[in-house]
Scaffold this motif. Sequence first.
Motif, PDB file in Angstrom:
ATOM      1  N   SER A 189       0.872  -1.171   0.000  1.00  0.00           N
ATOM      2  CA  SER A 189       0.000   0.000   0.000  1.00  0.00           C
ATOM      3  C   SER A 189       0.911   1.223   0.000  1.00  0.00           C
ATOM      4  O   SER A 189       1.880   1.279   0.761  1.00  0.00           O
ATOM      5  CB  SER A 189      -0.897  -0.005   1.251  1.00  0.00           C
ATOM      6  OG  SER A 189      -1.756   1.114   1.272  1.00  0.00           O
ATOM      7  N   ASP A 190       0.613   2.191  -0.864  1.00  0.00           N
ATOM      8  CA  ASP A 190       1.510   3.337  -1.013  1.00  0.00           C
ATOM      9  C   ASP A 190       0.718   4.637  -1.094  1.00  0.00           C
ATOM     10  O   ASP A 190       0.195   5.000  -2.139  1.00  0.00           O
ATOM     11  CB  ASP A 190       2.381   3.168  -2.254  1.00  0.00           C
ATOM     12  CG  ASP A 190       3.409   4.286  -2.410  1.00  0.00           C
ATOM     13  OD1 ASP A 190       3.502   5.145  -1.503  1.00  0.00           O
ATOM     14  OD2 ASP A 190       4.123   4.302  -3.427  1.00  0.00           O
ATOM     15  N   ASP A 191       0.636   5.338   0.054  1.00  0.00           N
ATOM     16  CA  ASP A 191      -0.013   6.648   0.114  1.00  0.00           C
ATOM     17  C   ASP A 191       1.022   7.762   0.244  1.00  0.00           C
ATOM     18  O   ASP A 191       0.768   8.781   0.889  1.00  0.00           O
ATOM     19  CB  ASP A 191      -0.962   6.705   1.322  1.00  0.00           C
ATOM     20  CG  ASP A 191      -2.166   5.802   1.180  1.00  0.00           C
ATOM     21  OD1 ASP A 191      -2.477   5.403   0.045  1.00  0.00           O
ATOM     22  OD2 ASP A 191      -2.788   5.483   2.217  1.00  0.00           O
ATOM     23  N   ALA A 194      -0.068  11.266  -0.644  1.00  0.00           N
ATOM     24  CA  ALA A 194      -0.886  11.894   0.396  1.00  0.00           C
ATOM     25  C   ALA A 194      -0.012  12.427   1.518  1.00  0.00           C
ATOM     26  O   ALA A 194      -0.270  13.507   2.081  1.00  0.00           O
ATOM     27  CB  ALA A 194      -1.905  10.890   0.942  1.00  0.00           C
ATOM     28  N   GLN A 393       0.750   4.216   4.656  1.00  0.00           N
ATOM     29  CA  GLN A 393      -0.703   4.447   4.666  1.00  0.00           C
ATOM     30  C   GLN A 393      -0.992   5.765   5.362  1.00  0.00           C
ATOM     31  O   GLN A 393      -0.382   6.097   6.394  1.00  0.00           O
ATOM     32  CB  GLN A 393      -1.425   3.294   5.370  1.00  0.00           C
ATOM     33  CG  GLN A 393      -1.383   2.000   4.573  1.00  0.00           C
ATOM     34  CD  GLN A 393      -2.066   0.832   5.258  1.00  0.00           C
ATOM     35  OE1 GLN A 393      -2.091   0.750   6.492  1.00  0.00           O
ATOM     36  NE2 GLN A 393      -2.619  -0.083   4.469  1.00  0.00           N
ATOM     37  N   ARG A 395      -4.038   8.752   6.600  1.00  0.00           N
ATOM     38  CA  ARG A 395      -5.408   9.188   6.837  1.00  0.00           C
ATOM     39  C   ARG A 395      -5.367  10.670   7.160  1.00  0.00           C
ATOM     40  O   ARG A 395      -4.807  11.098   8.155  1.00  0.00           O
ATOM     41  CB  ARG A 395      -6.032   8.420   8.015  1.00  0.00           C
ATOM     42  CG  ARG A 395      -7.552   8.548   8.065  1.00  0.00           C
ATOM     43  CD  ARG A 395      -8.056   8.749   9.474  1.00  0.00           C
ATOM     44  NE  ARG A 395      -7.675  10.037  10.004  1.00  0.00           N
ATOM     45  CZ  ARG A 395      -7.462  10.284  11.298  1.00  0.00           C
ATOM     46  NH1 ARG A 395      -7.531   9.332  12.191  1.00  0.00           N
ATOM     47  NH2 ARG A 395      -7.132  11.508  11.693  1.00  0.00           N
TER      48      ARG A 395
END
Length: 396
Positions: A189-191, A194, A393, A395
């Motif tokens: 997973s690569d955020d 963000a 990741q 948020r």
Amino acid sequence: MPDTPAPPVILGDEPGSFPHGVLAERHPAIIRQVRDAFPYDPGVHRALDALLLSCTEGFVPPLPEDAHDRDRWRSWGLDAYAGRSWFEIPWLWSESYFYRQLLQVVGYFGGGDGTWRGIDPFRPFKLAELDSPETDQELAALDDLADRPAEEQARALLHGSLWGNRADLGFRLSDADAQHREAVHALVSDDSEALWSLLPASPGGSGTLCLVADNAGRELVPDLLLAAHLLAHGRIGRVVLHVKPYPYYVSDATAADVVDALRRLTAAPGEAAAYGRRLWSAMADGTLVLRAHPFAAAPLPYAEMPDDLRAEFAAATLTIVKGDLNYRRLVGDRPWPPTTPFAEVTAHFPGPVVALRTLKSDVVTGLTADTEAALVAAEGQRWRTGGTRALIQARK
């Protein structure tokens, strides 16, 4: 709270499972290594023997009546778990309490004549790694990076911080081949985009980054390098580096480990020394701050953090949470379906948060169904614990 019903917390009672192996094999191995690392007196050897027996055949012991933090541990669940099997209580709790007990029996908090007070039982392992040829090679690479564009440097240092987690000494104890095996640099997973959007470059920099460290040694050094770059290039105005208040999980970083890492940098040649001097100055002028909150070594998820720590994270521009243990604490140490949205299980966190983690335990969230299926087809369940996969990741 997440829309997905929360599974029960992970225990260590299933033979053959990763948590069971940590309790049954890794913890006894740590006791033996600590015994051999110092010329402890007969009383400490007897106490280590008793802890080994407790871990393998016995039950969770209480803390002494005069332990300085006994009331704190009682508020964290000690009364409910003392006297029970290490394997039949929440794995996160039993792991954390093992390290508290280990420090107790080697005299880290005093007792007896106080000979071993404040002496980190894991320091020889940390220093051996920090002084290794591999660290020399990694620091020398900074010279080649110096002439690259700032954006390229930022990406390289971010991935250095992420993959530096493979140097986790506690992980090596349960996976002897880890240091000899080439890691597969594959993000599940690569955020990262963000992450960068939360830290835009600006003249002079502004805002506060809380960086929750994980391991010392070859992981802490790239964490510090990343912090130095973010400060120097105006992506943040201040970094608060959260470390453990006492030695923990073999290689978790304490304030003393930060000092060792800075000395290692400043004594190195080339660009590494320049980074070290900038970081040393940043600590002196308050743009790099150390924080060692008691909750950093709590056997609880971040959803149960105290109000003062919650307020600190809420006021930060961004909190970056490093490593496997901190990830488990962030999302809850539960066997979530891997497709459970990361945003759901971190909704409790009081501000924007990013997890940088190399996978070394079963807990994972935020994957697509296709990614999970491909990983299982290629590796079975080994991808969860082998340290060859990682994630970024976010948020917001």
